[in-house]
Design an enzyme around this catalytic site. Sequence first.
Site, PDB file in Angstrom:
ATOM      1  N   GLY A  10      -1.314  -3.845  11.003  1.00 15.69           N
ATOM      2  CA  GLY A  10      -0.812  -3.713   9.639  1.00 15.69           C
ATOM      3  C   GLY A  10      -1.602  -4.634   8.714  1.00 15.69           C
ATOM      4  N   GLY A  13      -1.760  -4.284   4.656  1.00 14.77           N
ATOM      5  CA  GLY A  13      -0.597  -4.464   3.787  1.00 14.77           C
ATOM      6  C   GLY A  13      -0.684  -5.741   2.964  1.00 14.77           C
ATOM      7  N   GLN A  14       0.373  -5.979   2.182  1.00 14.02           N
ATOM      8  CA  GLN A  14       0.349  -7.107   1.239  1.00 14.02           C
ATOM      9  C   GLN A  14       0.110  -8.442   1.949  1.00 14.02           C
ATOM     10  OE1 GLN A  14       4.014  -8.209  -0.656  1.00 14.02           O
ATOM     11  NE2 GLN A  14       3.007  -9.074  -2.453  1.00 14.02           N
ATOM     12  N   ASP A  36      -5.181  -1.281  11.239  1.00  8.47           N
ATOM     13  CA  ASP A  36      -4.197  -0.617  10.392  1.00  8.47           C
ATOM     14  C   ASP A  36      -4.348   0.888  10.623  1.00  8.47           C
ATOM     15  OD1 ASP A  36      -2.578  -1.766   7.640  1.00  8.47           O
ATOM     16  OD2 ASP A  36      -2.758   0.406   7.861  1.00  8.47           O
ATOM     17  N   ILE A  37      -3.341   1.640  10.211  1.00  6.89           N
ATOM     18  CA  ILE A  37      -3.423   3.093  10.324  1.00  6.89           C
ATOM     19  C   ILE A  37      -4.348   3.652   9.236  1.00  6.89           C
ATOM     20  CG2 ILE A  37      -1.421   3.603   8.843  1.00  6.89           C
ATOM     21  CD1 ILE A  37      -0.531   5.615  11.033  1.00  6.89           C
ATOM     22  N   ARG A  38      -4.574   2.826   8.182  1.00  5.13           N
ATOM     23  CA  ARG A  38      -5.435   3.246   7.061  1.00  5.13           C
ATOM     24  C   ARG A  38      -6.822   2.645   7.178  1.00  5.13           C
ATOM     25  NH1 ARG A  38      -1.414   0.624   2.767  1.00  5.13           N
ATOM     26  NH2 ARG A  38      -1.125  -0.728   4.555  1.00  5.13           N
ATOM     27  N   TYR A 144      16.194  -1.271   6.513  1.00  6.90           N
ATOM     28  CA  TYR A 144      15.149  -2.295   6.677  1.00  6.90           C
ATOM     29  C   TYR A 144      15.788  -3.604   7.173  1.00  6.90           C
ATOM     30  CZ  TYR A 144      11.649  -5.714   4.981  1.00  6.90           C
ATOM     31  OH  TYR A 144      10.746  -6.749   4.841  1.00  6.90           O
ATOM     32  N   LYS A 148      15.330  -5.489  10.698  1.00  7.84           N
ATOM     33  CA  LYS A 148      14.822  -6.866  10.753  1.00  7.84           C
ATOM     34  C   LYS A 148      15.776  -7.753  11.564  1.00  7.84           C
ATOM     35  CE  LYS A 148      10.861  -6.587   8.825  1.00  7.84           C
ATOM     36  NZ  LYS A 148       9.678  -6.801   9.662  1.00  7.84           N
TER      37      LYS A 148
HETATM   38  C1  AKB Z   1      11.252  -6.009   0.099  1.00 13.89           C
HETATM   39  O1  AKB Z   1      11.518  -6.124  -1.114  1.00 13.89           O
HETATM   40  O2  AKB Z   1      11.645  -5.066   0.803  1.00 13.89           O
HETATM   41  C2  AKB Z   1      10.435  -7.098   0.758  1.00 13.89           C
HETATM   42  C3  AKB Z   1      11.303  -8.128   1.404  1.00 13.89           C
HETATM   43  C4  AKB Z   1      12.115  -9.042   0.573  1.00 13.89           C
HETATM   44  O3  AKB Z   1      11.342  -8.196   2.597  1.00 13.89           O
HETATM   45  N1  AKB Z   1       9.572  -7.705  -0.206  1.00 13.89           N
END
Ligand code: AKB
Length: 314
Positions: A10, A13-14, A36-38, A144, A148
């Site tokens: 990855g 990414g950012q 990365d996949i890209r 998400y 996590k």
């Molecule tokens: C999001 O906004 O999803 C992320 C995070 C806070 O994990 N930047």
Amino acid sequence: MKQEKVLIMGAGGQIGVELTMALRALYGEANVIASDIREAHPLLAGKGPYVLLNAMDANATLELVKKEGITQIYLLAALLSATGEKDPKRAWDINMQSLLQVLDIAVQEKLTKVYWPSSIAVFGTTTPKQDTPQKTIVEPRTVYGISKYAGELWCQYYYQRWGLDVRSIRYPGLISWKSEPGGGTTDYAVEIYHEALKHSKYTSFLSADTYLPMMYMDDAIRGTIELMEAPAEKIKSRVAYNLSAMSFSPKEIAASIQQHIPSFEISYAPDFRQQIADGWPQSIDDSAARADWGWQHHFDLDKMTADMLHHLKG
Ligand code: AKB
């Protein structure tokens, strides 16, 4: 001591772009393989080993680890909060499958360390909103956040059961000028700088007084590397560490920008991301990270604004 060989999954990414550059400065360009996949991000293209790799492909990952003699993996590939809500099952699959595969490969190939990022998204509306403690009520409301928190527990499980040295941070919103965020609820705090310079105005998708914990990327990268470099006995939490730097609202970041661009105007049109933000803490207690491995932030809002505008102006 054996030379570490790092795989970043990855890397486009950012966080990945800047972490790859920082780890290459530390371990040497040839010893940090970005994947990365890209296709490679412009800042990484032609600058060191780069492999096209889908983080969901366990066989390809294992083959690469063996072929390159990888000793550490940083798994950064994930769907973030806003994108995740559009396709929850896909977010769960990507976020969990990639982690479990990497943890298994790490045990099998006896890797020295694994890094996997967590997020303030593990917290929910039942968590104390101010100075959210390291250990508290954890009832995430987004897929998400659920992925996590489940991932944090899996990391702890692999540490306890197999002795795998997995380390993690609950990142707040991250603000960077080198690499773009993708699909998060805190992305407004990056977009606003670009729009301020281009159009002198910005419409925020979060309301004026929505406070969220935030951090400048320089601090996040340094903190990540400091955590990974800390002696194992200093790592007392094997779920992720709370990490904090600053906390602000759209109204406050706009005021900080207005100190440099007086004509800048902000307006507000909250969308579905408002509900996600309302479920997250407003500020974070990171005393455990400060006490255990010496975390310190360097950037506050105004220092970050000056640096962002300086670099984005070019
Ligand atoms: C999001 O906004 O999803 C992320 C995070 C806070 O994990 N930047």
